[in-house]
Design an enzyme around this catalytic site. Structure first.
Site, PDB file in Angstrom:
ATOM      1  CB  CYS A   1     -25.709 -24.812  15.423  1.00  0.00           C
ATOM      2  SG  CYS A   1     -24.584 -23.477  14.997  1.00  0.00           S
TER       3      CYS A   1
ATOM      4  CG  HIS B   1     -27.339 -23.169  10.776  1.00  0.00           C
ATOM      5  ND1 HIS B   1     -27.730 -21.847  10.856  1.00  0.00           N
ATOM      6  CD2 HIS B   1     -26.377 -23.328  11.732  1.00  0.00           C
ATOM      7  CE1 HIS B   1     -27.049 -21.240  11.817  1.00  0.00           C
ATOM      8  NE2 HIS B   1     -26.227 -22.113  12.368  1.00  0.00           N
TER       9      HIS B   1
HETATM   10  P1  NAP Z   1     -26.909 -13.877  22.482  1.00  0.00           P
HETATM   11  O1  NAP Z   1     -28.278 -13.815  21.898  1.00  0.00           O
HETATM   12  O2  NAP Z   1     -25.947 -12.803  22.179  1.00  0.00           O
HETATM   13  O3  NAP Z   1     -27.058 -14.044  24.070  1.00  0.00           O
HETATM   14  C1  NAP Z   1     -25.961 -14.005  24.917  1.00  0.00           C
HETATM   15  C2  NAP Z   1     -26.389 -14.321  26.335  1.00  0.00           C
HETATM   16  O4  NAP Z   1     -25.233 -14.356  27.178  1.00  0.00           O
HETATM   17  C3  NAP Z   1     -27.329 -13.287  26.927  1.00  0.00           C
HETATM   18  O5  NAP Z   1     -28.241 -13.893  27.782  1.00  0.00           O
HETATM   19  C4  NAP Z   1     -26.358 -12.397  27.701  1.00  0.00           C
HETATM   20  O6  NAP Z   1     -26.968 -11.727  28.785  1.00  0.00           O
HETATM   21  C5  NAP Z   1     -25.421 -13.451  28.249  1.00  0.00           C
HETATM   22  N1  NAP Z   1     -24.157 -12.834  28.636  1.00  0.00           N
HETATM   23  C6  NAP Z   1     -23.335 -12.098  27.879  1.00  0.00           C
HETATM   24  N2  NAP Z   1     -22.278 -11.653  28.612  1.00  0.00           N
HETATM   25  C7  NAP Z   1     -22.454 -12.142  29.854  1.00  0.00           C
HETATM   26  C8  NAP Z   1     -21.713 -12.038  31.063  1.00  0.00           C
HETATM   27  N3  NAP Z   1     -20.587 -11.340  31.136  1.00  0.00           N
HETATM   28  N4  NAP Z   1     -22.194 -12.674  32.159  1.00  0.00           N
HETATM   29  C9  NAP Z   1     -23.342 -13.364  32.110  1.00  0.00           C
HETATM   30  N5  NAP Z   1     -24.096 -13.490  31.006  1.00  0.00           N
HETATM   31  C10 NAP Z   1     -23.652 -12.893  29.881  1.00  0.00           C
HETATM   32  O7  NAP Z   1     -26.162 -15.215  22.048  1.00  0.00           O
HETATM   33  P2  NAP Z   1     -26.793 -16.665  21.757  1.00  0.00           P
HETATM   34  O8  NAP Z   1     -27.009 -16.821  20.304  1.00  0.00           O
HETATM   35  O9  NAP Z   1     -27.916 -16.942  22.680  1.00  0.00           O
HETATM   36  O10 NAP Z   1     -25.549 -17.583  22.087  1.00  0.00           O
HETATM   37  C11 NAP Z   1     -24.967 -17.633  23.345  1.00  0.00           C
HETATM   38  C12 NAP Z   1     -23.811 -18.608  23.319  1.00  0.00           C
HETATM   39  O11 NAP Z   1     -24.298 -19.920  23.120  1.00  0.00           O
HETATM   40  C13 NAP Z   1     -22.814 -18.379  22.185  1.00  0.00           C
HETATM   41  O12 NAP Z   1     -21.867 -17.402  22.514  1.00  0.00           O
HETATM   42  C14 NAP Z   1     -22.237 -19.733  21.985  1.00  0.00           C
HETATM   43  O13 NAP Z   1     -21.149 -19.997  22.849  1.00  0.00           O
HETATM   44  C15 NAP Z   1     -23.400 -20.626  22.311  1.00  0.00           C
HETATM   45  N6  NAP Z   1     -24.088 -21.057  21.085  1.00  0.00           N
HETATM   46  C16 NAP Z   1     -23.986 -22.327  20.769  1.00  0.00           C
HETATM   47  C17 NAP Z   1     -24.596 -22.803  19.658  1.00  0.00           C
HETATM   48  C18 NAP Z   1     -24.426 -24.229  19.303  1.00  0.00           C
HETATM   49  O14 NAP Z   1     -24.154 -24.483  18.203  1.00  0.00           O
HETATM   50  N7  NAP Z   1     -24.551 -25.138  20.196  1.00  0.00           N
HETATM   51  C19 NAP Z   1     -25.329 -22.000  18.835  1.00  0.00           C
HETATM   52  C20 NAP Z   1     -25.438 -20.676  19.158  1.00  0.00           C
HETATM   53  C21 NAP Z   1     -24.796 -20.222  20.305  1.00  0.00           C
HETATM   54  P3  NAP Z   1     -27.341 -10.157  28.751  1.00  0.00           P
HETATM   55  O15 NAP Z   1     -28.757 -10.086  28.308  1.00  0.00           O
HETATM   56  O16 NAP Z   1     -27.184  -9.752  30.166  1.00  0.00           O
HETATM   57  O17 NAP Z   1     -26.383  -9.477  27.831  1.00  0.00           O
HETATM   58  C1  3JM Z   2     -21.730 -20.371  18.266  1.00  0.00           C
HETATM   59  O1  3JM Z   2     -18.160 -16.082  23.086  1.00  0.00           O
HETATM   60  C2  3JM Z   2     -17.859 -16.856  22.183  1.00  0.00           C
HETATM   61  O2  3JM Z   2     -16.690 -17.048  21.825  1.00  0.00           O
HETATM   62  C3  3JM Z   2     -18.984 -17.618  21.546  1.00  0.00           C
HETATM   63  C4  3JM Z   2     -18.876 -17.742  20.072  1.00  0.00           C
HETATM   64  C5  3JM Z   2     -19.894 -18.705  19.509  1.00  0.00           C
HETATM   65  C6  3JM Z   2     -19.731 -20.100  19.580  1.00  0.00           C
HETATM   66  C7  3JM Z   2     -18.633 -20.686  20.410  1.00  0.00           C
HETATM   67  O3  3JM Z   2     -17.483 -20.747  19.948  1.00  0.00           O
HETATM   68  O4  3JM Z   2     -18.950 -21.105  21.519  1.00  0.00           O
HETATM   69  C8  3JM Z   2     -20.998 -18.186  18.839  1.00  0.00           C
HETATM   70  C9  3JM Z   2     -21.904 -19.013  18.234  1.00  0.00           C
HETATM   71  C10 3JM Z   2     -20.648 -20.926  18.936  1.00  0.00           C
HETATM   72  C11 3JM Z   2     -20.470 -22.389  18.934  1.00  0.00           C
HETATM   73  O5  3JM Z   2     -21.485 -23.092  19.015  1.00  0.00           O
HETATM   74  O6  3JM Z   2     -19.365 -22.876  18.781  1.00  0.00           O
END
Ligand code: NAP
Ligand code: 3JM
Length: 337
Positions: free
Chosen positions: A129, A242
């Site tokens: 992000c 952000h």
């Molecule tokens: P979040 O609110 O904690 O949501 C996590 C999601 O992953 C929920 O839907 C959860 O489902 C699911 N999940 C967790 N463990 C799982 C498993 N074992 N099998 C299947 N689904 C599972 O996190 P978020 O902020 O949405 O972010 C999710 C991910 O997106 C981050 O970890 C990161 O890699 C990525 N991300 C990327 C950016 C970016 O900059 N592009 C920004 C933020 C996040 P449940 O409801 O079943 O727990």
């Molecule tokens: C943003 O499960 C993880 O390690 C996810 C951690 C995470 C990440 C990532 O590294 O994919 C949380 C929030 C990010 C990201 O965009 O890099």
């Protein structure tokens, strides 16, 4: 118009829910929609375009017949499920850091390197992000003036750490007012009335992994392997949006007026820069918007060819969901699905 079978892994999360909103708003051509998460959320109902969908636990069968799979369930889940989804015939757009630096995986910001989508072999990575909003603002300047160095400090919202971290900010703030203790579960330290100079884990060079994502991803997206990036990533008690304080050094001289002109016609950028009238971007005002907002553009006093600016974007939208959906739209545009 053709429509597509779409799966969202992580549909119940902060990013997944925003993906659904963005797909609906942009009227993405969906034939069938599958909402996937862990066993914990199986059976939960989520509404999309007025219809209720049941969340299913992720499984290999869940990717059967899927054209586009949007992943936002963390990097360990991406590593397990992306190869399976690809094997089933889907193109995966992955929001995690799992594959971003792999040479055969395109890392795409549509305003910067849309054509990179075309080299994909099943997985396309969505950048971090903080990197996305920075390159949207800096690439147009780089194209004309060649950026040599970037020094950036981020002020990152708790939503970047997921839905639980947003709850932590609410609960800890309430607890502080009530004279009680609350220990955040999804953040490494107290967040109410505090700032935390650590996002993701510390690495051997003293930077965090989040900071090194900004270093490496910026080079890959901008096709600029020599750019030097020094980032300090800080979590602040803001729910969404952000902010970044950015200083650049360019090869060729640039005035603030030139920068304003370049950015005013840059895709996905809105210049909000009228300090005399208190006009500068702030997270509370960019929430729900898809653009990257730039203000406080000024000549930097520390470098000869230096420029400083303040860049703000909605981290859940342009920083994650919107960028991913734009990548899916590029796949359609290039007839790759
Ligand atoms: P979040 O609110 O904690 O949501 C996590 C999601 O992953 C929920 O839907 C959860 O489902 C699911 N999940 C967790 N463990 C799982 C498993 N074992 N099998 C299947 N689904 C599972 O996190 P978020 O902020 O949405 O972010 C999710 C991910 O997106 C981050 O970890 C990161 O890699 C990525 N991300 C990327 C950016 C970016 O900059 N592009 C920004 C933020 C996040 P449940 O409801 O079943 O727990
Ligand atoms: C943003 O499960 C993880 O390690 C996810 C951690 C995470 C990440 C990532 O590294 O994919 C949380 C929030 C990010 C990201 O965009 O890099």
């Amino acid at each position: 118009m053709k429509s597509y079978n779409v799966a969202i892994l992580g549909a119940t999360g902060a990013v997944g829910k925003t993906m659904l909103k963005v797909l609906e708003e942009r009227n993405f051509p969906i034939e069938e929609l599958r909402l996937l998460a862990s066993e914990r959320s199986a059976g939960k109902e989520i509404e999309f375009k007025g219809t209720k969908y049941k969340v299913e636990p992720v499984s290999p069968e869940a990717f059967e017949g899927i054209d586009i799979a949007l992943f936002s369930a963390g990097s360990s889940r991406s590593k397990i499920w992306a190869p399976i989804a690809v094997e089933k015939g889907a193109v995966v757009i992955d929001n995690s850091s799992a594959f971003r630096m792999e040479p055969e995986v395109p890392l795409v910001v549509p305003e910067v390197n849309p054509e990179d989508v075309q080299i994909h072999k099943g997985i396309i990575a969505n950048p971090n992000c903080s990197t996305i909003q920075m390159v949207v603002a800096l690439y147009p300047i780089h194209k004309e003036k060649k950026i040599k160095r970037i020094i950036v400090s981020t002020y990152q919202a708790v939503s970047g750490a997921g839905a639980k971290a947003m709850e932590d900010l609410t609960e800890e703030t309430k607890a502080k007012f009530e004279g009680k203790y609350y220990i955040p579960e999804a953040l490494p330290a107290s967040i109410a009335f505090n700032v935390i100079p650590r996002i993701d884990v510390f690495l051997e060079n003293g930077y965090t992994k989040e900071e090194m994502k900004m270093f490496n991803e910026t080079r890959k997206i901008m096709h600029a392997p020599d750019i030097k990036v020094s980032a300090t990533c800080v979590r602040v008690p803001v729910f969404i949006g952000h902010s970044e304080s950015i200083t650049i050094e360019t090869e060729y001289p640039i005035t603030p007026e030139e920068a304003r002109q370049i950015l005013s016609s840059a895709p996905g950028v809105i210049v909000e820069d009228d300090p005399e009238n208190n006009v500068y971007p702030m997270p509370i005002e960019v929430e729900g918007k898809d653009d990257v907002f730039v203000g406080r553009i000024r000549k930097d006093l520390a470098f000869d060819n230096g420029l400083s600016m303040w860049v703000v974007a909605d981290n859940l939208r342009k920083g994650a969901a919107t960028n991913a959906v734009q990548i899916a739209e590029l796949l359609i545009k290039y007839a790759m699905v």
